[in-house]
Motif scaffolding. Sequence first.
Motif, PDB file in Angstrom:
ATOM      1  N   VAL A 115       3.811   5.783  -5.870  1.00 21.86           N
ATOM      2  CA  VAL A 115       3.488   6.356  -6.967  1.00 21.86           C
ATOM      3  C   VAL A 115       3.054   6.882  -7.266  1.00 21.86           C
ATOM      4  O   VAL A 115       3.175   7.573  -8.151  1.00 21.86           O
ATOM      5  CB  VAL A 115       3.755   4.534  -7.146  1.00 21.86           C
ATOM      6  CG1 VAL A 115       3.498   4.296  -8.675  1.00 21.86           C
ATOM      7  CG2 VAL A 115       4.892   3.659  -7.291  1.00 21.86           C
ATOM      8  N   ALA A 116       1.132   6.841  -6.626  1.00 25.25           N
ATOM      9  CA  ALA A 116       0.499   7.922  -7.433  1.00 25.25           C
ATOM     10  C   ALA A 116       1.133   8.948  -7.137  1.00 25.25           C
ATOM     11  O   ALA A 116       0.693   9.654  -7.749  1.00 25.25           O
ATOM     12  CB  ALA A 116      -1.039   8.137  -7.255  1.00 25.25           C
ATOM     13  N   THR A 117       1.764   9.531  -5.468  1.00 23.73           N
ATOM     14  CA  THR A 117       2.436  10.762  -5.501  1.00 23.73           C
ATOM     15  C   THR A 117       3.074  10.782  -6.845  1.00 23.73           C
ATOM     16  O   THR A 117       3.150  12.084  -7.129  1.00 23.73           O
ATOM     17  CB  THR A 117       3.002  11.416  -4.306  1.00 23.73           C
ATOM     18  OG1 THR A 117       1.762  10.533  -2.841  1.00 23.73           O
ATOM     19  CG2 THR A 117       2.946  12.153  -3.812  1.00 23.73           C
ATOM     20  N   GLY A 119       0.955  -1.205   0.050  1.00 24.96           N
ATOM     21  CA  GLY A 119      -0.213  -0.185   0.048  1.00 24.96           C
ATOM     22  C   GLY A 119       0.439   1.620   0.219  1.00 24.96           C
ATOM     23  O   GLY A 119       0.283   2.273  -0.393  1.00 24.96           O
ATOM     24  N   ALA A 120       1.987   0.888   0.778  1.00 29.56           N
ATOM     25  CA  ALA A 120       2.654   2.626   0.919  1.00 29.56           C
ATOM     26  C   ALA A 120       3.340   2.815  -0.405  1.00 29.56           C
ATOM     27  O   ALA A 120       4.031   3.910  -1.635  1.00 29.56           O
ATOM     28  CB  ALA A 120       3.732   2.454   1.748  1.00 29.56           C
ATOM     29  N   ALA A 149      -5.428  10.736  -2.053  1.00 30.44           N
ATOM     30  CA  ALA A 149      -7.056   9.891  -2.687  1.00 30.44           C
ATOM     31  C   ALA A 149      -6.416   8.376  -2.657  1.00 30.44           C
ATOM     32  O   ALA A 149      -6.895   7.492  -2.485  1.00 30.44           O
ATOM     33  CB  ALA A 149      -7.098  10.737  -4.612  1.00 30.44           C
ATOM     34  N   SER A 150      -5.063   8.364  -2.893  1.00 27.79           N
ATOM     35  CA  SER A 150      -4.014   6.960  -3.041  1.00 27.79           C
ATOM     36  C   SER A 150      -4.086   6.111  -1.820  1.00 27.79           C
ATOM     37  O   SER A 150      -4.739   5.432  -1.047  1.00 27.79           O
ATOM     38  CB  SER A 150      -2.708   7.306  -3.855  1.00 27.79           C
ATOM     39  OG  SER A 150      -1.490   8.229  -2.942  1.00 27.79           O
ATOM     40  N   LEU A 151      -3.848   7.417  -0.822  1.00 28.69           N
ATOM     41  CA  LEU A 151      -4.464   7.214   1.031  1.00 28.69           C
ATOM     42  C   LEU A 151      -5.418   6.526   0.869  1.00 28.69           C
ATOM     43  O   LEU A 151      -5.352   5.131   1.714  1.00 28.69           O
ATOM     44  CB  LEU A 151      -3.690   8.255   1.422  1.00 28.69           C
ATOM     45  CG  LEU A 151      -2.738   7.624   2.774  1.00 28.69           C
ATOM     46  CD1 LEU A 151      -2.270   6.681   2.723  1.00 28.69           C
ATOM     47  CD2 LEU A 151      -3.020   9.282   3.820  1.00 28.69           C
ATOM     48  N   SER A 152      -6.537   7.581   0.682  1.00 25.12           N
ATOM     49  CA  SER A 152      -7.756   6.638   1.071  1.00 25.12           C
ATOM     50  C   SER A 152      -7.971   5.491   0.553  1.00 25.12           C
ATOM     51  O   SER A 152      -8.494   4.766   1.340  1.00 25.12           O
ATOM     52  CB  SER A 152      -8.825   7.741   0.970  1.00 25.12           C
ATOM     53  OG  SER A 152      -8.375   8.101  -0.545  1.00 25.12           O
TER      54      SER A 152
END
Length: 198
Positions: free
Chosen positions: A123-125, A117-118, A150-153
């Motif tokens: 990668v999304a950031t 997940g991290a 958004a990716s964290l949620s």
Amino acid sequence: MASFAPKLAALSVAGISGSYLLAQQQSALAEESVPTPTAASRRNLPIYDSPAPPATLVAAPSPLQDQVGEARRFLQSNYDALHLNARAGAQQWIGWENTAEAHVKAMLPEDEDLTPGALYVGVATLAGSILARNRNILLRAGLPSAFFLASLSHFLPKTFDRVTLMAEALERRYVPGFTGIRAQATGLLSDLMGRAGL
């Protein structure tokens, strides 16, 4: 002159006898003051002079010695103060590290796996910063943050909920006036998304 001769003879006899008596007294005094050497004392007479007594050193500080001592004491006291301040700073830093570690452990749930997940969140950031590379300043500042949230949620929902709760607690503690404004903006955004069917 005849009367003079017996007087002269008497004087010369008296002078001779006086000098003889004086010589006898001097020899008697010399015999009393000088001991007669015995066989043992004749054997132990020293050939060399007696050794000189050992030299005793008398401490006489020089002005340079006083200045060096004063400089050493000054440096030692400042070093001790610096050492105490460094130890106090290290203890304070260790306290901050323990506090940060406790906050991070409070944010991370035990039942959520962080390893993939991290990585996905990172990668999304980075993708958000690549998309906003040649845009205006607002997009360059906002798009990576929006992709991060958004990716964290999406990938770490429990961690996102805990981070959100901690952020709200800090907001209520340090910026209480902003809490109402943020709540109104969140309400308006949810209403707009509800009307749009999202």
